[in-house]
Each structure stands twice: as structure tokens, then as C-alpha cells.
Design a protein around this motif. Structure first.
Motif, PDB file in Angstrom:
ATOM      1  N   PRO A 225       0.836  -1.209   0.000  1.00 36.66           N
ATOM      2  CA  PRO A 225       0.000   0.000   0.000  1.00 36.66           C
ATOM      3  C   PRO A 225       0.873   1.263   0.000  1.00 36.66           C
ATOM      4  O   PRO A 225       2.056   1.186   0.351  1.00 36.66           O
ATOM      5  CB  PRO A 225      -0.760  -0.082   1.341  1.00 36.66           C
ATOM      6  N   ASP A 314       8.078 -12.939  11.726  1.00 40.58           N
ATOM      7  CA  ASP A 314       6.799 -12.666  12.395  1.00 40.58           C
ATOM      8  C   ASP A 314       5.677 -12.823  11.353  1.00 40.58           C
ATOM      9  O   ASP A 314       4.685 -12.105  11.381  1.00 40.58           O
ATOM     10  CB  ASP A 314       6.822 -11.242  12.965  1.00 40.58           C
ATOM     11  N   ASN A 319      -0.801 -12.043  10.014  1.00 40.28           N
ATOM     12  CA  ASN A 319      -0.045 -11.091   9.206  1.00 40.28           C
ATOM     13  C   ASN A 319      -0.168 -11.389   7.713  1.00 40.28           C
ATOM     14  O   ASN A 319       0.587 -10.864   6.901  1.00 40.28           O
ATOM     15  CB  ASN A 319       1.420 -11.032   9.659  1.00 40.28           C
TER      16      ASN A 319
HETATM   17  N1  LIG Z   1      -2.693  -1.151   5.415  1.00 42.09           N
HETATM   18  C1  LIG Z   1      -3.632  -1.774   6.131  1.00 42.09           C
HETATM   19  N2  LIG Z   1      -4.942  -1.664   5.815  1.00 42.09           N
HETATM   20  C2  LIG Z   1      -5.899  -2.288   6.535  1.00 42.09           C
HETATM   21  N3  LIG Z   1      -5.656  -3.084   7.593  1.00 42.09           N
HETATM   22  C3  LIG Z   1      -4.373  -3.234   7.958  1.00 42.09           C
HETATM   23  C4  LIG Z   1      -3.299  -2.610   7.260  1.00 42.09           C
HETATM   24  N4  LIG Z   1      -2.134  -2.954   7.867  1.00 42.09           N
HETATM   25  C5  LIG Z   1      -2.475  -3.747   8.891  1.00 42.09           C
HETATM   26  N5  LIG Z   1      -3.814  -3.934   8.959  1.00 42.09           N
HETATM   27  C6  LIG Z   1      -4.584  -4.712   9.957  1.00 42.09           C
HETATM   28  O1  LIG Z   1      -4.174  -4.271  11.230  1.00 42.09           O
HETATM   29  C7  LIG Z   1      -3.605  -5.346  11.964  1.00 42.09           C
HETATM   30  C8  LIG Z   1      -2.432  -4.816  12.762  1.00 42.09           C
HETATM   31  O2  LIG Z   1      -1.456  -4.259  11.924  1.00 42.09           O
HETATM   32  P1  LIG Z   1       0.053  -4.766  12.013  1.00 42.09           P
HETATM   33  O3  LIG Z   1       0.096  -6.213  11.746  1.00 42.09           O
HETATM   34  O4  LIG Z   1       0.856  -3.881  11.116  1.00 42.09           O
HETATM   35  O5  LIG Z   1       0.375  -4.433  13.534  1.00 42.09           O
HETATM   36  P2  LIG Z   1       1.417  -5.052  14.588  1.00 42.09           P
HETATM   37  O6  LIG Z   1       1.037  -4.486  15.878  1.00 42.09           O
HETATM   38  O7  LIG Z   1       2.819  -4.788  14.105  1.00 42.09           O
HETATM   39  O8  LIG Z   1       1.102  -6.601  14.518  1.00 42.09           O
HETATM   40  P3  LIG Z   1       1.793  -7.835  15.292  1.00 42.09           P
HETATM   41  O9  LIG Z   1       1.021  -8.011  16.535  1.00 42.09           O
HETATM   42  O10 LIG Z   1       1.621  -8.927  14.288  1.00 42.09           O
HETATM   43  O11 LIG Z   1       3.240  -7.449  15.487  1.00 42.09           O
HETATM   44  C9  LIG Z   1      -3.238  -6.404  10.924  1.00 42.09           C
HETATM   45  O12 LIG Z   1      -3.248  -7.686  11.485  1.00 42.09           O
HETATM   46  C10 LIG Z   1      -4.321  -6.213   9.881  1.00 42.09           C
HETATM   47  O13 LIG Z   1      -5.501  -6.860  10.274  1.00 42.09           O
END
Ligand SMILES: Nc1ncnc2c1ncn2[C@@H]1O[C@H](COP(=O)(O)OP(=O)(O)OP(=O)(O)O)[C@@H](O)[C@H]1O
Ligand SMILES: [Mg+2]
Length: 427
Positions: A225, A314, A319
Motif C-alpha cells: 500500500p 513474524d 499477518n
Molecule cells: N494497510 C492496512 N490496511 C488495513 N488493515 C491493515 C493494514 N495494515 C495492517 N492492517 C490490519 O491491522 C492489523 C495490525 O497491523 P500490524 O500487523 O501492522 O500491527 P502489529 O502491531 O505490528 O502486529 P503484530 O502483533 O503482528 O506485530 C493487521 O493484522 C491487519 O488486520
């Protein structure tokens, strides 16, 4: 205490800015423990022309017979108490911490409380309301200018502090999305973005490194994105990734229905390490539209190769995601998200998901053992690997352009491998 909590589940049909009721979800809970759930589609929803199964496996639409009440799937670990599709629309560790902070509760809350507090910014196209005539939840969208405040609030939440009134915007902006890292939804340039914040305990400039890694993935040809890096007047910037589940429509936004791979594969979270990329490939072949299967399989193979090279371990089943695509009438692999290299001194490396015949072993020859599952001939798979390897070899340029400093580049050099070390020459 045992309680039964019912919600009307709404869905925003594609391109619409208002939601319609799809059915009724009931959660049987004993204090904070979810014991059981059931869901039944509403008759009107089932009779609609453009009806969509909320989850093609567990919540397939009923035929003409009487409405059936469904239960979540049974996995090798036993029956799940919750439907994955509703869990995907509920906050995870980070959002739950925020909700506990907002309600000033130290102990875990009932799943129904977390579900409801996800609000209007939640992932995907679903909404949860008390009854079919309840108004849509409204959450004002935070703006770019709020980033500094949101980050300060996030730090306080992580430190277990009570949030002062001036920082309360974090509750609306931050509670909705999944994941463990501190984050918030913001609006900028008439788009919605997920903002990921740096935290004081981070060993390196995490959001900046995630940004650089995703830029590298895009250069390697993967679907990423739009991204932004925002300076908030501190040493470490904030990363913005555009939400792929919100599309600008007139003055508002339409939504796209989302399922994690965990849900589409009907797995229990603890099954995740026993699952492989080939299993996700199978789900693509089953649930995606014929026209898109080939492209999504190749994309998934590319993501696996990229994760091997940058050592993103991860890569669990939340993910990987899927988005409903009305145009093709099938599910599509969502754009890429949450890719961060993990530094290690270990020579032998593993991903979270299975790679090939040698299990989770993170090498290119292991990835090649199943190229056919991804619809690729041997020469096609090698071409794809070489295309990605050529970009990853030059990773430092991309990281330097993203402003990653020398110390963090040194740190990340213990994660990203030369394609030769990952077995390129043995192909
Ligand atoms: N660009 C996006 N558009 C829509 N939803 C998204 C996007 N990026 C992430 N998500 C949603 O948000 C959630 C959390 O984002 P992300 O995985 O980046 O966070 P995190 O806190 O780093 O996760 P983790 O706990 O796996 O480390 C994802 O599992 C997905 O469902
Ligand atoms: Mg994640």
C-alpha cells in the motif's frame, strides 16, 4: 457470572457508505472467558441479491431451507469459542490495552466488551450494534496534526498511566485495529492511514525500518500500500500505511470486507506454526476468483522469498490477509503489511510458517521444493527469486534513502542476508 450478549452484525456492502444488518451474533461468556458463540443470518440478508458470506468456510450462506444457527469451527486443537471473522474485527493486544485504560480496568474484560469498543474504525466492513435500528457508531477521525499527541498518549498507555483529557483522542483513534504495536488510525489527504508509533523501549527505529522494508518489498515487485514517514519533531518518525479496507467515496469512506489467513484457513492461533505457505496457497486456490489465482499465488511465493531474505519471522497467520473483491466475485490476497527484519546471529534461520519440504527452514532451496503449489514452473520460480534477490542485495540504498541511521543499518545487517547465504547458488 454467566451472561449471554447479543449483537446485530452489520456489513457495509462494497462501495456503499452505510451498512445493512447481516445477522445476529450471540456470545456466551463467564466473566472474561468466552465460552461459546453462535451466529444466524437474517432472512432479509439471505434474500438480498448481493449478499456475501461473512466467512466462506464457517459462515457459508444458507440455501432455501430454514435459517440455521452456526457455531465456530472445530480445529485440531478443539472447538473454537469465537468465529475468526468477528475476531478479525476485534482489537488485539494494543487495542485491548487502550480499552482497559479507557475503562480504567486492570483485569481482562469480556470479549463482547472489546468487540463493541472496536468502534467505527475497526478492520474490515463489519459493525456491531445492539439492534437493527441502532445508529451507526461514529468515531471522529484523527488528523496528521494529532500524531504527536497520539504518540504521547500511546507511550502513557504502554507505561500504564491514566490518560489526561487532552490526550483522549487516542481512545477513538487507537482502539480499533489489531496487532500488538501501538498504533492509531488517522486521516490525511482524504485517505485513511494506519499510523505505527516508535516506542521508547524499541532497540531501533522500528516504524522507519518497517517503512524501508516495505519500500524494498515494493521495489522487488510485491503489492504494497502507499506509505509515508512522518516527522513529529522527535528523533524517530512515525510510519503511515494506507488502509486497504477503506476507500474514499464522496464525503465519506466505503469499506472492504477483510479476513485474516487464520480465519480463511479456520485455524486456532496455536496451529499457526504448524501451517505453511502452501496451506495459504491452497486457500487461494479454493476461495479466490479464477482470474486472480495465478497472480495471488505468485505474489504469495514472492512474499515467502522476501521474508526468507530479510528474515521476517513474524509472518504468522494474522499477518496475511484477504480482501473481498466484488469485481471478480472472489477473495484476494490483501496488500502486504507488517514486515520487519529480525536481527539474529544464528546461521540457521526459520520463518514462522512452513516454507517447503524442510519445514520452516528459511532458505531459497527449501522455498523451491514446492514451487508447483504456487503455480510456478521451476524457471518461473527461479526468475522470481532472482528478481527479488537483485533488489534485496541493494537494501542499504533503500534504507539510507528512508533515513535509517548507521547504527540501525548495522543492526538490520544481522537480519538481511545475501541471497547467496540463503542458498541462491544452490538452485
Ligand atoms: N494497510 C492496512 N490496511 C488495513 N488493515 C491493515 C493494514 N495494515 C495492517 N492492517 C490490519 O491491522 C492489523 C495490525 O497491523 P500490524 O500487523 O501492522 O500491527 P502489529 O502491531 O505490528 O502486529 P503484530 O502483533 O503482528 O506485530 C493487521 O493484522 C491487519 O488486520
Ligand atoms: Mg501484525
Amino acid at each position: 457470572m454467566i451472561s449471554n450478549t447479543g449483537f446485530v452484525v452489520f456489513i457495509h456492502p462494497e462501495q456503499a457508505t452505510t451498512a445493512i444488518p447481516a445477522g445476529r451474533l450471540t456470545l456466551l461468556e463467564q466473566d472474561a472467558e468466552l465460552l461459546q458463540s453462535s451466529f444466524g443470518y437474517g432472512r432479509q440478508y439471505v434474500e438480498r441479491q448481493n449478499r456475501l458470506a461473512l466467512d466462506p468456510l464457517t459462515l457459508a450462506l444458507p440455501g432455501d431451507g430454514p435459517a440455521v444457527l452456526r457455531a465456530p469451527p472445530i480445529t485440531p486443537q478443539g472447538p473454537l469459542p469465537e468465529f475468526g471473522v468477528f475476531r478479525d474485527a476485534t482489537p488485539d493486544r494494543w487495542g485491548r490495552r487502550l480499552i482497559e485504560n479507557k475503562l480504567q480496568r486492570l483485569d481482562p474484560l469480556a470479549e463482547s466488551v472489546y468487540l463493541l469498543h472496536g468502534g467505527a474504525n475497526r478492520t474490515g466492513a463489519l459493525d456491531f450494534r445492539d439492534d437493527p435500528t441502532s445508529p451507526a457508531p461514529v468515531n471522529e477521525l484523527a488528523q496528521l496534526l494529532d500524531l504527536g499527541y497520539l504518540k504521547e498518549a500511546a507511550e502513557r498507555v504502554e507505561a500504564g498511566e491514566i490518560i489526561p483529557a487532552r490526550l483522549e483522542k487516542i481512545f477513538d483513534a487507537g482502539s480499533s485495529m489489531g496487532g500488538a504495536r501501538p498504533k492509531a488510525v488517522i486521516e490525511a489527504d482524504e485517505r485513511q492511514w494506519l499510523a505505527k508509533f516508535p516506542m521508547p523501549g524499541d532497540a531501533f527505529s522500528m516504524p522507519q525500518v518497517e517503512y524501508a522494508t516495505l519500500m524494498l518489498a515494493r521495489e522487488a515487485g510485491l503489492q504494497v500500500p502507499p506509505l509515508r514517514l512522518e516527522d513529529i519533531g522527535e528523533k524517530r518518525p512515525v510510519m503511515l500505511i494506507e488502509r486497504f479496507d477503506r476507500i474514499r467515496a464522496g464525503d465519506g469512506y466505503s469499506r472492504r470486507h477483510f479476513l485474516s489467513a487464520l480465519t480463511l484457513l479456520a485455524r486456532h492461533e496455536s496451529d499457526s506454526p504448524n501451517t505453511s505457505y502452501a496451506d495459504i496457497a491452497e486457500a487461494i486456490a479454493t476461495h479466490c476468483a479464477a482470474d486472480t489465482i495465478k497472480a495471488d499465488l505468485a505474489e504469495l511465493f514472492g512474499r515467502m522469498v522476501f521474508n526468507i531474505l530479510v528474515h521476517n519471522n513474524d509472518d504468522h497467520l494474522r499477518n496475511h490477509g484477504f480482501i473481498w473483491d466484488g469485481a471478480t466475485g472472489g477473495w484476494r490476497l490483501s496488500p502486504l503489511y507488517d514486515v520487519v527484519p529480525a536481527a539474529t546471529h544464528a546461521k540457521t534461520r526459520h520463518l514462522h510458517l512452513g516454507v517447503g519440504h524442510q519445514g520452516r527452514l528459511a532458505t531459497l532451496p527449501n522455498a523451491m521444493t514446492q514451487h508447483g503449489v504456487f503455480g510456478l514452473t521451476r524457471p518461473q520460480a527461479i526468475d522470481l527469486i532472482e528478481q527479488i534477490a537483485a533488489v534485496v542485495r541493494e537494501w542499504k540504498n533503500t534504507f539510507e534513502t528512508a533515513g535509517v541511521d548507521g547504527q540501525d543499518i548495522d543492526h538490520i545487517s544481522h537480519a538481511i542476508r545475501s541471497p547467496r547465504d540463503a542458498g541462491l547458488n544452490a538452485l
